[in-house]
Design an enzyme around this catalytic site. Structure first.
Site, PDB file in Angstrom:
ATOM      1  N   ARG A  14       0.819  -1.254   0.016  1.00  0.00           N
ATOM      2  CA  ARG A  14      -0.178   0.046   0.085  1.00  0.00           C
ATOM      3  C   ARG A  14       0.880   1.245  -0.062  1.00  0.00           C
ATOM      4  NH1 ARG A  14      -3.835  -2.168   4.902  1.00  0.00           N
ATOM      5  NH2 ARG A  14      -1.909  -3.550   5.070  1.00  0.00           N
ATOM      6  N   LYS A  21       8.717  -1.338   3.251  1.00  0.00           N
ATOM      7  CA  LYS A  21       7.995  -0.327   4.080  1.00  0.00           C
ATOM      8  C   LYS A  21       8.761   0.239   5.390  1.00  0.00           C
ATOM      9  CE  LYS A  21       4.157  -1.793   6.095  1.00  0.00           C
ATOM     10  NZ  LYS A  21       2.831  -2.188   6.444  1.00  0.00           N
ATOM     11  N   ASP A  99       6.030  -2.320  11.353  1.00  0.00           N
ATOM     12  CA  ASP A  99       5.422  -0.947  10.799  1.00  0.00           C
ATOM     13  C   ASP A  99       4.547  -0.450  11.823  1.00  0.00           C
ATOM     14  OD1 ASP A  99       3.475  -3.055  11.239  1.00  0.00           O
ATOM     15  OD2 ASP A  99       2.233  -2.617   9.151  1.00  0.00           O
ATOM     16  N   ASN A 353      35.103  39.237   8.275  1.00  0.00           N
ATOM     17  CA  ASN A 353      33.986  39.617   7.729  1.00  0.00           C
ATOM     18  C   ASN A 353      33.809  39.043   6.366  1.00  0.00           C
ATOM     19  OD1 ASN A 353      31.583  41.592   8.183  1.00  0.00           O
ATOM     20  ND2 ASN A 353      32.358  42.102   6.124  1.00  0.00           N
TER      21      ASN A 353
HETATM   22  C1  UD1 Z   1      -1.542  -7.011  11.525  1.00  0.00           C
HETATM   23  C2  UD1 Z   1      -2.337  -7.875  12.593  1.00  0.00           C
HETATM   24  C3  UD1 Z   1      -3.709  -7.144  13.222  1.00  0.00           C
HETATM   25  C4  UD1 Z   1      -3.212  -5.812  13.860  1.00  0.00           C
HETATM   26  C5  UD1 Z   1      -2.542  -5.039  13.061  1.00  0.00           C
HETATM   27  C6  UD1 Z   1      -1.739  -3.943  13.779  1.00  0.00           C
HETATM   28  C7  UD1 Z   1      -2.165 -10.234  11.918  1.00  0.00           C
HETATM   29  C8  UD1 Z   1      -2.539 -11.239  10.917  1.00  0.00           C
HETATM   30  N1  UD1 Z   1      -2.920  -9.113  11.887  1.00  0.00           N
HETATM   31  O1  UD1 Z   1      -2.395  -6.671  10.537  1.00  0.00           O
HETATM   32  O2  UD1 Z   1      -4.202  -8.272  14.194  1.00  0.00           O
HETATM   33  O3  UD1 Z   1      -4.263  -5.252  14.276  1.00  0.00           O
HETATM   34  O4  UD1 Z   1      -1.323  -5.688  12.372  1.00  0.00           O
HETATM   35  O5  UD1 Z   1      -1.110  -2.837  13.084  1.00  0.00           O
HETATM   36  O6  UD1 Z   1      -1.201 -10.475  12.311  1.00  0.00           O
HETATM   37  N2  UD1 Z   1       5.007  -9.456   7.786  1.00  0.00           N
HETATM   38  C9  UD1 Z   1       5.846 -10.070   7.429  1.00  0.00           C
HETATM   39  N3  UD1 Z   1       5.757 -11.242   6.733  1.00  0.00           N
HETATM   40  C10 UD1 Z   1       4.638 -11.737   6.488  1.00  0.00           C
HETATM   41  C11 UD1 Z   1       3.429 -10.922   6.739  1.00  0.00           C
HETATM   42  C12 UD1 Z   1       3.417  -9.769   7.516  1.00  0.00           C
HETATM   43  O7  UD1 Z   1       7.170  -9.809   7.959  1.00  0.00           O
HETATM   44  O8  UD1 Z   1       4.233 -12.665   5.797  1.00  0.00           O
HETATM   45  C13 UD1 Z   1       5.228  -7.997   8.453  1.00  0.00           C
HETATM   46  C14 UD1 Z   1       4.910  -6.929   7.598  1.00  0.00           C
HETATM   47  O9  UD1 Z   1       6.399  -6.654   6.954  1.00  0.00           O
HETATM   48  C15 UD1 Z   1       4.436  -5.903   8.922  1.00  0.00           C
HETATM   49  C16 UD1 Z   1       3.799  -6.606   9.740  1.00  0.00           C
HETATM   50  O10 UD1 Z   1       4.426  -8.139   9.790  1.00  0.00           O
HETATM   51  O11 UD1 Z   1       5.855  -5.193   9.492  1.00  0.00           O
HETATM   52  C17 UD1 Z   1       2.416  -6.612   9.996  1.00  0.00           C
HETATM   53  O12 UD1 Z   1       1.960  -6.902   8.665  1.00  0.00           O
HETATM   54  P1  UD1 Z   1       0.609  -6.328   7.811  1.00  0.00           P
HETATM   55  O13 UD1 Z   1       0.418  -7.005   6.602  1.00  0.00           O
HETATM   56  O14 UD1 Z   1       0.739  -4.880   7.931  1.00  0.00           O
HETATM   57  O15 UD1 Z   1      -0.502  -6.659   9.186  1.00  0.00           O
HETATM   58  P2  UD1 Z   1      -1.913  -5.875   9.116  1.00  0.00           P
HETATM   59  O16 UD1 Z   1      -2.743  -6.376   8.021  1.00  0.00           O
HETATM   60  O17 UD1 Z   1      -1.468  -4.583   9.505  1.00  0.00           O
HETATM   61 CA    CA Z   2       0.103  -3.378   9.295  1.00  0.00          CA
END
Ligand code: UD1
Ligand code: CA
Length: 432
Positions: A14, A21, A99, A353
């Site tokens: 996104r 990110k 993040d 100066n």
């Molecule tokens: C996640 C949580 C959600 C919470 C929210 C808070 C899960 C399933 N959901 O959702 O409950 O409310 O964060 O901000 O955990 N990442 C990896 N590998 C992966 C997937 C993600 O390293 O396979 C990392 C991403 O880089 C990121 C973090 O995990 O830094 C969170 O992933 P993201 O996809 O942003 O989760 P959300 O949908 O925000």
């Molecule tokens: Ca997130």
């Protein structure tokens, strides 16, 4: 012993970026470094889960260990990748999301304290807009499960208490729960959040610790990055003012994570501090100035409209005025460069100066050369100093000179075309 696993393998679709990110900056440093600063204060070991081909991220988190999540199969799968790196580790392990970098050391301490009284502790918040966050399903104080927004029913979406994405449990429990995760959900991912239902199912205690949204918000888009930046700036400004600096119009001052402002420093509106700036006590940074990697000594006055570039040191009580740019220059105590100048790769002695419009010609197209100006020297307006060149102490250059040779101390150097006056050549007027 406490260990932290930071999940940062996602590209952050996104964000629509070519960079991971967590490498996007807040107050001049990658967001992951903000998170690490808080985490390092509370945890003894850190493992960062990165994606394939994220060398810049691996460098940014050094010296912490990194593991690569080759396939992005969800947050639970990502956390599992850290297991080999923590082989044999006993003690508490927290999982954090890269993040969510605004979390403070104090909140992390509350989390680890809560873990001492429960088998699994996690951070929760009540965001103004809960859309997108996982919702916490509770029964009394016990947390039963987390349901992701995508999988939630209308009823569950009405729950205001959300998962902030930081869990903490003993290593032996956490890795057991992670090993048992399944991906039979709407997104086909292994959700870290499902460890809650596992712990609850084993009859263990699961507790949520609430903290303000301002600390726990996640960054998924450029707009959210801007909201997080505003939060970081507010904290930095607050700390600067608590430390004794006056910010005349705080909201207009942009600080870097490491900006250091002394006591009685006054910062006028619309000043930008890039990283690496130290301003000593009593100095004034006037409106619309831009400073980067430089030192401003006591009682110096910078701006309005000045630019201090890396490697610059402005001496005690020195003045740098409007439309003056200094690069890798040491301006001596009490020296003045007040108007319309470029001074680069130079040393300027005490009390010298620098006249309006002075330029150091420091670059010959291939190499940079130095200019040295002695103490008390007077550089006439519109002098071009063709480096390498030296102007001795108390020497004077005549206005409009192009100085190509060294000027001895106390000498007057004139290097310009002589004026010729031709008589009887009145200005021509247009016939009316
Ligand atoms: C996640 C949580 C959600 C919470 C929210 C808070 C899960 C399933 N959901 O959702 O409950 O409310 O964060 O901000 O955990 N990442 C990896 N590998 C992966 C997937 C993600 O390293 O396979 C990392 C991403 O880089 C990121 C973090 O995990 O830094 C969170 O992933 P993201 O996809 O942003 O989760 P959300 O949908 O925000
Ligand atoms: Ca997130």
């Amino acid at each position: 012993m406490r260990a932290a696993i930071i999940l940062a393998a996602g590209q952050g679709t996104r964000m629509k970026s070519h960079h991971p990110k967590v490498m996007h900056a807040l107050a001049g440093r990658p967001m992951i470094r903000h998170l690490l600063a808080a985490v390092e204060a509370v945890f003894d070991r850190v493992v960062v889960v990165v994606g394939p081909g994220m060398a810049a991220l691996e460098r940014a988190v050094a010296p912490h260990a990194t593991v690569v999540q080759a396939e992005r199969l969800g947050t639970g799968h990502a956390a599992r990748q850290a297991a080999p790196a923590l082989e044999g580790f006993e003690g508490d392990v927290a999982v954090l999301y890269g993040d969510c970098p605004l979390i403070t050391e104090g909140t992390l301490r509350r989390l680890v304290d809560a873990r001492a009284g429960a088998d699994l502790a996690l951070l929760a918040m009540r965001p103004a807009d809960p859309a997108g966050y996982g919702r916490l399903v509770t029964e009394g104080a016990q947390l039963r499960r987390i349901v992701e927004h995508a999988d939630a029913t209308e009823e569950e979406r009405a729950i205001g208490l959300c998962n902030a994405g930081v869990v903490c449990a003993e290593a032996r429990h956490l890795f057991r729960w992670l090993g048992a995760l399944r991906s039979d959900n709407r997104q086909g991912e292994f959700y870290l959040t499902d460890v809650v239902a596992s712990a609850d199912g084993e009859g263990l205690r699961v507790r949520a610790v609430e903290a303000p949204e301002a600390e726990l918000r996640g960054i998924n888009s450029r707009a959210e990055l801007a909201v997080a930046e505003a939060e970081v700036q507010a904290r930095l400004r607050r700390a600067a003012m608590d430390g004794g600096a006056t910010l005349v119009m705080p909201a207009s001052v942009h600080l870097a994570w490491d900006t250091r402002l002394g006591r009685d420093v006054v910062v006028e509106p619309h000043v930008v501090f890039a990283p690496g700036v130290v301003v000593e006590d009593g100095a004034a940074i006037r409106a619309f100035s831009h400073l980067e990697s430089c030192v401003v000594r006591r009682d110096a006055v910078i701006g309005p409209f000045a630019r201090l570039r890396p490697g610059t040191e402005v001496g005690e009580g020195a003045h740098v005025g409007n439309f003056v740019e200094l690069k890798a220059t040491k301006l001596g105590a009490g020296a003045k460069a007040n108007h319309l100048s470029y001074i680069g790769d130079a040393t300027v002695g005490e009390g010298a100066n620098i006249g309006a419009g002075t330029i150091t010609c420091n670059y010959d197209g291939v190499h940079k050369h130095r200019t040295e100006i002695g103490e008390g020297a007077f550089i006439g307006s519109d002098t071009a100093l063709v480096a390498p060149v030296r102007v001795g102490a108390r020497a004077v250059t005549a206005a409009g000179s192009v100085i190509t040779e060294d000027v001895p101390a106390e000498a007057l150097a004139i290097a310009r075309g002589r004026q010729v006056n031709k008589p009887n050549r009145p200005a021509k007027k247009k016939e009316a």
